[in-house]
Design a protein around this motif. Structure first.
Motif, short mmCIF file in Angstrom:
data_model
loop_
_atom_site.label_atom_id
_atom_site.label_comp_id
_atom_site.label_asym_id
_atom_site.label_seq_id
_atom_site.Cartn_x
_atom_site.Cartn_y
_atom_site.Cartn_z
N ALA A 190 0.83 -1.20 0.00
CA ALA A 190 0.00 0.00 0.00
C ALA A 190 0.87 1.26 0.00
CB ALA A 190 -0.93 0.00 1.21
N LYS A 191 2.00 1.21 0.72
CA LYS A 191 2.92 2.35 0.72
C LYS A 191 3.58 2.52 -0.65
CE LYS A 191 4.10 2.55 5.64
NZ LYS A 191 3.66 3.95 5.81
N ASP A 193 2.25 1.72 -3.51
CA ASP A 193 1.22 2.27 -4.40
C ASP A 193 1.04 3.77 -4.17
OD1 ASP A 193 0.84 -0.24 -5.45
OD2 ASP A 193 -0.89 -0.72 -4.18
N ARG A 194 1.08 4.20 -2.90
CA ARG A 194 0.93 5.63 -2.61
C ARG A 194 2.12 6.42 -3.14
NH1 ARG A 194 -1.34 3.78 2.32
NH2 ARG A 194 0.61 4.07 3.43
N SER A 197 1.95 6.64 -7.02
CA SER A 197 0.90 7.52 -7.54
C SER A 197 1.07 8.97 -7.10
CB SER A 197 -0.48 7.01 -7.12
OG SER A 197 -0.58 6.99 -5.70
N GLY A 198 1.64 9.19 -5.92
CA GLY A 198 1.70 10.54 -5.39
C GLY A 198 3.03 11.24 -5.51
#
Length: 363
Positions: A190-191, A193-194, A197-198
């Motif tokens: 999840a980290k 992916d963040r 994307s960010g």
């Protein structure tokens, strides 16, 4: 009459945290770094933890700071940044002996066990060339770190991270914890992916040789890239704008770089397990069909430790050294120079030929 002079240092930290003795009830904690296990300073505050890092000038140069109308003679800069306790929890629980990792332990028992373990010693001020600290000094520091590990277990933010990365059982009113690898990998993914994307902003243009305008997106909105140096770094590795890469390839490139960022705060073995959960099909196909010296073709993980002696798994030491040299050379060149080098120069005159002295015309 004697007066004590208090040495001043410059520090950057969140505005909600104060380091003045009268206003700050916080106490620094000396804890093992999540990757190296060497003593590192952290500062608990109501919002969680702050990681303490210090930037020092070269020893052969003198630096100072001007603050308002005063001069701070210490030219160092201390930076305190928000830090996710999850990395400390994962690292400490991974450091437990294999036999104890399968046991469920209560919160006090868990951190009592962690406080008795041996961790990496601090780096000596002379870089390890001298004798280092005396044995009694090392034992004193180890005792302080053991106490701070117990204090860490009492923080609410740490308990919240334990609830997320551990399997939990209730026994006679006591909550028992055991680190769960699937839960841990899911949190780290999840980290990734963040970050993917960010950190890098919107995708670059997928059309060959078409560069996304700087400052605006295709829909006319303002470019939200917070870290343009990251995109420039990808460009130096042959994965930047104007290459016509698909969104799938761009995503996998960003994911691979994001894993390398997280690996700075993960045990080496866990960083490799996280990387192994991604197939990188498009990226591997691209690297296999194109001549490239990109560091993306190697497994770049800080502090990597594996069965091959800690060497990259994508080409060995020689390939890694070549990639490192090429990357260092490219870093010295501007983007314009790098783009000009890729232009087809067939049939073009050189500058020396254009300005050379023309031969005399025979009459």
């Amino acid at each position: 009459m004697s007066s004590s002079v208090q040495q001043q240092r410059l520090a950057l930290l969140p505005s909600s945290v104060s380091l003045t003795p009268s206003a700050s009830p916080h106490a620094f904690l000396r804890l093992p770094h999540p990757r190296t296990l060497r003593p590192t300073l952290y500062l608990p505050y109501p919002g969680g933890l702050l990681e303490v890092q210090q930037i020092r000038p070269d020893t052969d140069k003198s630096r100072s700071w001007f603050v308002d109308q005063a001069v701070v003679s210490d030219g160092s800069l201390t930076v305190l940044t928000p830090f996710d306790p999850l990395f400390l929890v994962i690292s400490l629980l991974s450091h437990l002996p294999a036999a104890r990792q399968t046991n469920y332990l209560s919160l006090p028992d868990l951190f009592d066990a962690l406080s008795t373990l041996k961790y990496a010693p601090p780096i000596s001020s002379d870089g390890g060339k001298g004798k280092g600290k005396e044995e009694n000094e090392e034992e004193e520091e180890e005792g302080e770190m053991a106490e701070d590990i117990v204090k860490l277990g009492a923080l609410e933010c740490v308990k919240q991270r334990l609830d997320k990365c551990c399997e939990i059982q209730e026994y006679e009113g006591t909550t028992l914890y055991r680190l769960s690898l699937p839960l841990t990998i899911a949190l780290l993914q999840a980290k990734v992916d963040r970050l993917a994307s960010g950190l890098y902003g919107a995708y670059e243009s997928t059309s060959l040789a078409e560069v996304t305008p700087v400052g605006k997106e295709e829909d006319g909105s303002k470019d939200d890239k917070k870290f343009p140096t990251v995109s420039r770094g990808l460009g130096r590795e042959g994965a930047g704008d104007g290459k016509g890469f698909s969104e799938e390839l761009q995503l996998e490139t960003r994911q691979k770089n994001s894993i390398a960022i997280l690996a700075n705060y993960l045990p080496p073995a866990l960083a490799h397990k996280l990387s192994d959960t991604y197939s990188f099909k498009a990226l591997k196909l691209h690297l296999a069909t194109h001549t490239t010296s990109s560091v993306l073709s190697t497994t770049y993980l800080p502090g990597r430790g594996s069965s091959n002696g800690g060497e990259p798994s994508g080409g060995g030491t020689a390939a890694a050294e070549r990639a490192k040299k090429v990357k260092a050379e490219n870093a010295k060149k501007s983007r314009g120079v790098r783009e000009l080098e890729s232009v087809n120069k067939k049939g073009m005159q050189t500058l020396t030929a254009m300005f050379a002295k023309k031969p005399a015309v025979k009459k």
